[in-house]
Design an enzyme around this catalytic site. Structure first.
Site, PDB file in Angstrom:
ATOM      1  N   GLN B 199       0.865  -1.184   0.000  1.00 38.52           N
ATOM      2  CA  GLN B 199       0.000   0.000   0.000  1.00 38.52           C
ATOM      3  C   GLN B 199       0.899   1.231   0.000  1.00 38.52           C
ATOM      4  O   GLN B 199       1.442   1.636   1.022  1.00 38.52           O
ATOM      5  CB  GLN B 199      -0.926  -0.051   1.211  1.00 38.52           C
ATOM      6  CG  GLN B 199      -1.785  -1.339   1.244  1.00 38.52           C
ATOM      7  CD  GLN B 199      -2.836  -1.394   0.147  1.00 38.52           C
ATOM      8  OE1 GLN B 199      -3.723  -0.553   0.085  1.00 38.52           O
ATOM      9  NE2 GLN B 199      -2.719  -2.378  -0.755  1.00 38.52           N
ATOM     10  N   ARG B 219      -4.123   3.397   4.896  1.00 35.95           N
ATOM     11  CA  ARG B 219      -3.476   4.187   3.856  1.00 35.95           C
ATOM     12  C   ARG B 219      -3.968   3.727   2.479  1.00 35.95           C
ATOM     13  O   ARG B 219      -4.457   2.608   2.310  1.00 35.95           O
ATOM     14  CB  ARG B 219      -1.964   4.072   3.947  1.00 35.95           C
ATOM     15  CG  ARG B 219      -1.432   2.685   3.737  1.00 35.95           C
ATOM     16  CD  ARG B 219       0.061   2.534   4.127  1.00 35.95           C
ATOM     17  NE  ARG B 219       0.868   3.629   3.689  1.00 35.95           N
ATOM     18  CZ  ARG B 219       1.379   4.551   4.512  1.00 35.95           C
ATOM     19  NH1 ARG B 219       1.180   4.471   5.819  1.00 35.95           N
ATOM     20  NH2 ARG B 219       2.099   5.537   4.026  1.00 35.95           N
ATOM     21  N   ALA B 240     -11.414   2.084   5.137  1.00 37.95           N
ATOM     22  CA  ALA B 240     -10.526   1.302   4.278  1.00 37.95           C
ATOM     23  C   ALA B 240      -9.719   2.216   3.343  1.00 37.95           C
ATOM     24  O   ALA B 240      -9.892   3.442   3.325  1.00 37.95           O
ATOM     25  CB  ALA B 240     -11.347   0.307   3.485  1.00 37.95           C
ATOM     26  N   HIS B 241      -8.870   1.590   2.565  1.00 43.19           N
ATOM     27  CA  HIS B 241      -7.973   2.364   1.697  1.00 43.19           C
ATOM     28  C   HIS B 241      -8.717   3.157   0.635  1.00 43.19           C
ATOM     29  O   HIS B 241      -9.689   2.697   0.070  1.00 43.19           O
ATOM     30  CB  HIS B 241      -6.886   1.505   1.063  1.00 43.19           C
ATOM     31  CG  HIS B 241      -7.308   0.269   0.362  1.00 43.19           C
ATOM     32  ND1 HIS B 241      -6.385  -0.605  -0.148  1.00 43.19           N
ATOM     33  CD2 HIS B 241      -8.513  -0.279   0.117  1.00 43.19           C
ATOM     34  CE1 HIS B 241      -7.018  -1.614  -0.696  1.00 43.19           C
ATOM     35  NE2 HIS B 241      -8.300  -1.436  -0.545  1.00 43.19           N
ATOM     36  N   ASN B 242      -8.221   4.361   0.425  1.00 39.54           N
ATOM     37  CA  ASN B 242      -8.713   5.250  -0.635  1.00 39.54           C
ATOM     38  C   ASN B 242     -10.151   5.741  -0.438  1.00 39.54           C
ATOM     39  O   ASN B 242     -10.752   6.299  -1.358  1.00 39.54           O
ATOM     40  CB  ASN B 242      -8.552   4.589  -2.016  1.00 39.54           C
ATOM     41  CG  ASN B 242      -7.092   4.305  -2.333  1.00 39.54           C
ATOM     42  OD1 ASN B 242      -6.602   3.186  -2.151  1.00 39.54           O
ATOM     43  ND2 ASN B 242      -6.371   5.319  -2.748  1.00 39.54           N
TER      44      ASN B 242
END
Lengths: 349, 349, 349
Positions: B199, B219, B240-242
């Protein structure tokens, strides 16, 4: 790292049970009937496990008088098998050891009051005017805020955070990662965004409370969040500000309880339940897993809300109907009306 | 440990309110009408609480002009009572104290840039090239990764972990146990099992963001997870990511938001909501507690999905029908068809 | 803090791919087609992204032979684009650095066995008889209990807590705030309240397991909680005592799995799923987000239980009908019976 060993006569005495068998047989642990070896103790409290008895290599079995004639080997006859197992489990516990006194790496405020019989591990931090009672164990990395207090014999596992002015009772166990006294989620809307409402209350944890790992228990906005004596709580539980939980209630994992909810005594809340704020839950209420509790109740009962799991193709067809239920209901009513008009009139009506 | 005391004239001035009563009366805290004593301040913003006024021992009451004639004692008349309460709560906050400067037990990388007005408590660890801004407070045990930055006046409670290259804005508050910048859940399937997708993105937290305890904010896989200015978030929230969360949205406890979900501004997400990944949620969307959000929306609205709680006996009978809904719907259609054939034809058709 | 740079020929070699373009072009990171600059690498694995290619400033694109003729710039042709992206992501990872050896502030028990190639950061605590294998990295504030073991190349992020006698395999990654080995939620009811059942089992984590942040994995009551090789787990996951999770199963965020549940291999459990205790889940079972899993299954399949989200006015009308479903079903049956009596009898019957 010595292994605890107890003779069967010691164990019978400890459990106030009747020993039938070799009083000098030594036990060093507990295991289930299928895996236990000669130095281990087992228990049987269900008829359905009786068939494991003949082939078991266990050193001794805890059982009730009802089952006593089913087993010819060493046995400890007790009145409540499961409770006896719980009690005897304490003898074979082997937690990480914390040396007595204060580890040199711990950082203790000058005004903190640490009982001489407390054990404070490496890297703990204890704040101003905090109080750590007799026999308390703080594992490594525990942070105790200013003016917080931890009463006698309570055990706090690594990296727990207790904020300022939180009060923890006697004989509690708090597992790692749990946070007690973080700010409640209180904000007033304004043209400039959310205005924080500083959370001026505290948290009071009673005696004999066990709290799992990675739980969050917020401090009150005004007044306290209160967890009464004997409450047990599993992991990843969220307790919002000003919640009250009555004596001996049990809260399973992944439960969230919103602000100012007032949970009665002797309740059981199964996993993944979410309880709305500002509601009262009666004593002896029980909630199935995954229930969304939007309203309070005044009488004890057992409650649920979840929908059953299905294979996804069926679920897709059924779940879309959920969005049409009111229409379906109205159509049933219309059918009933139309059909009634067609049916011969009951002369008795 | 001195107690903050403020005169009513000071408080009126601070709140830009009108004082009616004893300007020199001293206030040392806030409490509700039922429990407040003479040195405490209360507020009343609902008609339903008016009946508490006569018996209250409170030192003064914050209220609006509408209610001013209901109370003869000391009062602070303001335009927005709840907002005034929020503002005044800041005056009586009494967090654990962190001494200015860097505690000798903190471990600070040589290349880290620590502002001289920051306060870094015991056992904090700050990584290479990290930046800690003016007035920042790091409580004990906080870990700041390499190249992370924390902007001015942000306050980070004990044992928070900020991973590498995470950026935190000004005036934020982050509660204990929260983790920002852990790896997003990204893996490619392969014959040899799950292949980790490292990530490589970061996390950007805006200004004036408050994050509760034990939250996890991942991240980005590529690019960043972004929490915009003024967002507030309760405990045990998973981001969660993004994911992107728009300005001033409010996320309650136990919410999970899956990868690349894009939440608008000024949304409110109640407790235990789960939001699917890769969907867009419009500004000003509001979700009831326990909603499972599988699809995005393009217009503001209020949404829900949970089923009502019932006593378990009724629930058992009703919930099994949930798995038969499509069949029920088809049977209603069939009944309608059959009944139509029996009914006299409407000549207008 | 140097930036990693790789030539396209190096990358082609590493990925076992075919390079078409400038072999000496240097790459320092990965980005999507829309944002990538000339020193970044992109990938394309979906037809729907092809329209981004013409305007992209990317330094090179990973793609399959199918798409190779769609792009004239530098390209790396591989057999599995997404897997290639995953593999190459490892080259540009830039975690916080932990110096080799043992940081002077770490507190290591005299009997602990620390491999000379392990890296143990500031403020870690390692207990008696614990074992830390070759190449292991412990980030700051990690606590390892007595007799726990961490096998080679495993990486544990800041403030993780591993309790006593927990065993962690090789090449694992464990994110911050996670707790492994806290007590399972086991208590026997008694007249004096809940009697704790001491949790005498352990936790065994296999090789190549990744665990997200703020997860809780409890130790077994008797016997072990077991997470098999190759399992991946997102954030805020609760794993109760004696759960087994089979090889390569994937558990998304906010999932809770109750005690003694036995999850097969190669399962996927989406976010916010709750799985009941003492049930068996077959290999290759897949659960949609928010499913409440109350029963086990013996055959692979895809399962769901959640109800669809609706605008709240519709939801209110429909959800109340959920509590009337059994009545609706009975009324449909009654209508069918009555209607059948009215319809002409089918002579074939």
């Amino acid at each position: 790292m010595g292994i605890t060993k107890r003779s069967l006569s010691e164990l019978a005495n400890y459990l106030d049970g009747e020993l039938v068998g070799d009083a000098n047989h030594m036990i060093s642990g507990i295991a289930d009937l299928q895996t236990a070896g000669p130095s281990e103790l087992s228990f049987i409290n269900k008829e359905s496990y009786l068939h494991y008895l003949p082939a078991s290599s266990t050193g001794a079995v805890i059982l009730s008088a009802d089952f006593a004639d089913k087993y010819a080997g060493n046995k400890l006859i007790v009145s409540n098998t499961y409770l006896a197992y719980a009690k005897v489990s304490a003898l074979f516990e082997s937690l990480s050891v914390v040396a007595g006194g204060i580890h040199p790496s711990a950082v203790i405020a000058a005004t903190a009051n640490i009982d001489s019989t407390a054990s404070i591990a490496a890297n703990c931090v204890v704040g101003e005017f905090a109080s750590i009672g007799p026999g308390v164990t703080l594992y490594p990395g525990v942070c105790i805020g200013d003016r917080a207090s931890v009463a006698e014999n309570t055990l706090i596992h690594p990296n727990v955070v207790i904020y300022h002015a939180v009060s923890i009772g006697k004989n509690c166990i708090i597992h790692s990662g749990t946070v007690i006294g973080s700010d409640g989620f209180g904000f007033a809307p304004s043209r400039d965004g959310w205005q924080k409402i500083h959370q001026l209350g505290g948290v009071i944890i009673g005696d004999d409370v066990e709290i799992g790992s990675n739980c969050s228990i917020d401090r009150g906005a005004l007044g306290n969040t209160i967890i009464h004596d004997g409450v047990i709580m599993d992991n990843l539980v969220h307790i919002a500000h000003n919640v009250k939980i009555g004596k001996r209630s049990a809260i399973a994992g992944c439960v969230g309880i919103a602000g100012s909810a007032n949970i009665g005594a002797n309740c059981t809340v199964a996993g993944a339940v979410a309880i709305n704020g500002h509601i009262d839950i009666a004593d002896n209420s029980h909630f199935h897993g995954g229930t969304i509790v939007t309203k309070g109740n005044t009488e004890a009962g057992v409650f649920a809300s979840a929908t059953p799991m299905q294979e996804v193709k069926k679920w897709r067809r059924n779940s879309v109907r959920y969005t049409q239920l009111d229409d379906m209901s109205n159509r049933i009513r219309q059918l009933e009306k139309q059909l009634k008009a067609l049916l011969p009139t009951d002369p008795a009506e």
